[in-house]
Motif scaffolding. Structure first.
Motif, PDB file in Angstrom:
ATOM      1  N   GLN A 292      -4.896   5.303   7.242  1.00 35.53           N
ATOM      2  CA  GLN A 292      -3.578   5.335   6.600  1.00 35.53           C
ATOM      3  C   GLN A 292      -2.492   5.669   7.621  1.00 35.53           C
ATOM      4  OE1 GLN A 292      -3.044   8.182   3.438  1.00 35.53           O
ATOM      5  NE2 GLN A 292      -1.040   7.367   2.877  1.00 35.53           N
ATOM      6  N   MET A 303       2.234  -0.616   3.963  1.00 37.59           N
ATOM      7  CA  MET A 303       2.101   0.437   2.953  1.00 37.59           C
ATOM      8  C   MET A 303       2.728   0.027   1.619  1.00 37.59           C
ATOM      9  SD  MET A 303       0.276   3.064   3.619  1.00 37.59           S
ATOM     10  CE  MET A 303       0.811   4.146   2.321  1.00 37.59           C
ATOM     11  N   LEU A 312      -6.187   2.502  -1.034  1.00 33.65           N
ATOM     12  CA  LEU A 312      -6.041   3.924  -0.688  1.00 33.65           C
ATOM     13  C   LEU A 312      -6.251   4.818  -1.911  1.00 33.65           C
ATOM     14  CD1 LEU A 312      -2.971   3.790   1.737  1.00 33.65           C
ATOM     15  CD2 LEU A 312      -5.272   4.598   2.318  1.00 33.65           C
ATOM     16  N   VAL A 328       0.086   8.423  -3.224  1.00 34.01           N
ATOM     17  CA  VAL A 328       0.112   7.001  -2.841  1.00 34.01           C
ATOM     18  C   VAL A 328       0.609   6.163  -4.015  1.00 34.01           C
ATOM     19  CG1 VAL A 328      -1.289   5.007  -2.174  1.00 34.01           C
ATOM     20  CG2 VAL A 328      -1.730   7.235  -1.120  1.00 34.01           C
TER      21      VAL A 328
END
Length: 523
Positions: A292, A303, A312, A328
């Motif tokens: 990440q 992202m 994620l 996230v």
């Protein structure tokens, strides 16, 4: 060099203010050249549909049979998605060229028009037009991603025609042929095509490697990877993704990702999503955090991609870090059903069923901005209710599947409801629920009911459930859950049915199952 046509000239030609004939009418050659340029202008523009009005002018002039004008009209209609008019233009051509056939065929394939595609190919052969490599590649796309004997036969027929018609190696065509065989699960035939190539090609290696990894033949895939001299990022991605699908090879996925870094390959969304998936399988939290961090440092908008965000969330949830998963999730500009379900499932499996139901409620409230729940979403919600003992809420969620989403519950949903009703409601209510099922209960449902009977000490009901479960375990050779067999064996032993206990143990032996011995994880 001819001066480019300006927008005013385009409008004047397409929509003349005074369409009266001139004393000196322009030649057909000039008209066809000018019209071709005008049509090309619209083909290249952001609003190609505006050029469709020129078609009527072409019909009035009588130039629809002109090869150049007809080709441009064909492409324009295809770009606008007008397949019917594209076919009409094609049929009006005096002598359609192989390029015209390929354009129309490509349009049919893109829109999934299989019957029209085959009809066009048959017409091509009837007019003695010779298909080229691109034609065959398009035909093979029809079998891509589909299974069954018909599509496997199609690949073989194309292969035979390729051998007859194509003299030199066409790597794009051969890659399509290999990919088609792989998707039809004829990996041996795909390997023979690959080995018959006179020149190595990385596209063909990638298709074959992906096929072997999907079939679980890891060593053969690795052998081809090592032998491929010119490796590219797509080939590396195939290895990273293939390894990431199994717990046994997930560590190799991470090592391959590190090797990509060492060699300086540019990592893509596919690379990151696959290696995060490998970290999920291994519950490798620190490795996942590092990936990440690298995504953030890449300064690309990875992202913000829903695929990365969802991966994620799944990784953090499986590692027990639900707070990180929520962070996230909250920062994702776009969410899909997998994002919502992963977060919900993570809460449910980490002892936070109340939070899981809250996420389910949030998802339903935002349906106009996201995808509706799917079967897995409902299973996660019902599982959370079963963990928390929310009987009434579970009933409401179960009923909403058909009532609000026209979705028929699967056996997994029924088994989850049996577990919920049997543990927190009453065993009689669970029993009545099973008896009222529209389909015959499978082994999952009977195993859940058996477990509930044991919990409440209902020996007679447990004996009936055990008999039903044993019957299904005998008939279904795909069931390989040692826990179900052991629970069944124990129930039968408690009931004194020793002959049945012997049957269960013999069945376990035949299927190569055994109850694993416990061990300590302390080193």
């Amino acid at each position: 060099m001819r001066n480019p046509i300006t927008p005013p000239q385009i409008r004047a030609l397409a929509f003349p203010a005074n369409p009266t004939p001139s004393i000196f009418p322009p030649t057909h050659y000039y008209l066809s050249t000018t019209l071709s340029s005008v049509l090309q202008h619209y083909i290249n523009s952001d609003s190609p549909a505006s050029g469709l009005r020129i078609h009527s002018n072409i019909l009035k002039i009588g130039l629809q049979g002109n090869t150049s004008v007809g080709m441009k009209l064909l492409v324009l209609h295809l770009k606008c998605g007008s397949l019917r008019y594209a076919r009409q233009v094609f049929e009006e051509m005096a002598q359609p060229t192989p390029i015209a056939y390929n354009y129309l065929l490509n349009g049919y394939v893109k829109h999934g028009k299989a019957e029209e595609s085959f009809d066009l190919v048959r017409q091509m052969y009837s007019r003695n037009e010779r298909p080229d490599g691109f034609t065959f590649s398009l035909i093979l796309k029809l079998s891509g991603g589909r299974s069954g004997g018909a599509f496997s036969s199609l690949a073989r027929q194309v292969h035979a025609q390729v051998v007859k018609c194509i003299v030199e190696d066409d790597v794009v065509l051969l890659a399509s042929l290999i990919d088609s065989y792989v998707k039809c699960r004829r990996i041996g035939t795909a390997r023979r095509v690959y080995e018959g190539m006179s020149v190595e090609n990385v596209m063909c290696s990638t298709s074959l490697i992906a096929g072997y990894l999907n079939e679980g033949h890891v060593e053969i895939a690795e052998e081809i990877f090592v032998k491929t001299a010119q490796k590219d990022v797509v080939l590396f991605n195939a290895m990273v993704e293939g390894y990431s699908k199994s717990t046994e090879t997930a560590a190799k996925s991470i090592r391959m990702y590190i090797e990509m870094q060492r060699l300086g390959f540019h990592r893509t969304i596919s690379t990151f999503a696959s290696v995060i998936g490998a970290c999920s399988l291994l519950a490798a939290l620190e490795a996942g955090r590092q990936v990440q961090a690298q995504i953030i440092k890449s300064r690309e908008l990875f992202m913000a991609d829903v695929k990365i965000g969802s991966a994620l969330i799944d990784m953090y949830s499986k590692c027990g870090e639900t707070d990180d998963a929520l962070r996230v999730f909250d920062h994702m500009p776009e969410k899909n059903v997998f994002s919502w379900t992963s977060l919900m499932d993570g809460y449910g499996k980490n002892g936070k069923p109340k939070e899981a139901i809250e996420i389910f409620d949030r998802m339903q409230q935002r349906e106009h901005r996201t995808e509706p729940p799917n079967e897995v979403t409902f299973l996660s919600a019902l599982s959370a209710c079963a963990h928390a003992g929310f009987v009434d809420r579970g009933w409401e969620i179960f009923k909403s599947m058909e009532r609000d989403y026209a979705m028929s519950p699967g056996m997994e949903h029924y088994a989850c409801m049996v577990d919920l009703l049997g543990r927190f409601g009453s065993i009689n209510r669970a029993w009545e629920f099973v008896e009222a099922m529209p389909e015959k209960p499978n082994s999952d449902v009977w195993a859940a009911l058996l477990s509930c009977c044991q919990l409440h000490g209902e020996v007679d009901k447990a004996s009936i459930a055990a008999d039903e479960l044993l019957l299904r375990l005998h008939n279904d050779h795909n069931i390989e859950r040692p826990g179900a067999f052991v629970a069944l064996s124990n129930t039968l032993a408690e009931a004194g049915k020793w002959d049945r206990v012997s049957d269960v143990r013999e069945l376990m032996k035949i299927r190569g199952m055994s109850k694993d011995t416990g061990f300590s994880s302390t080193i």
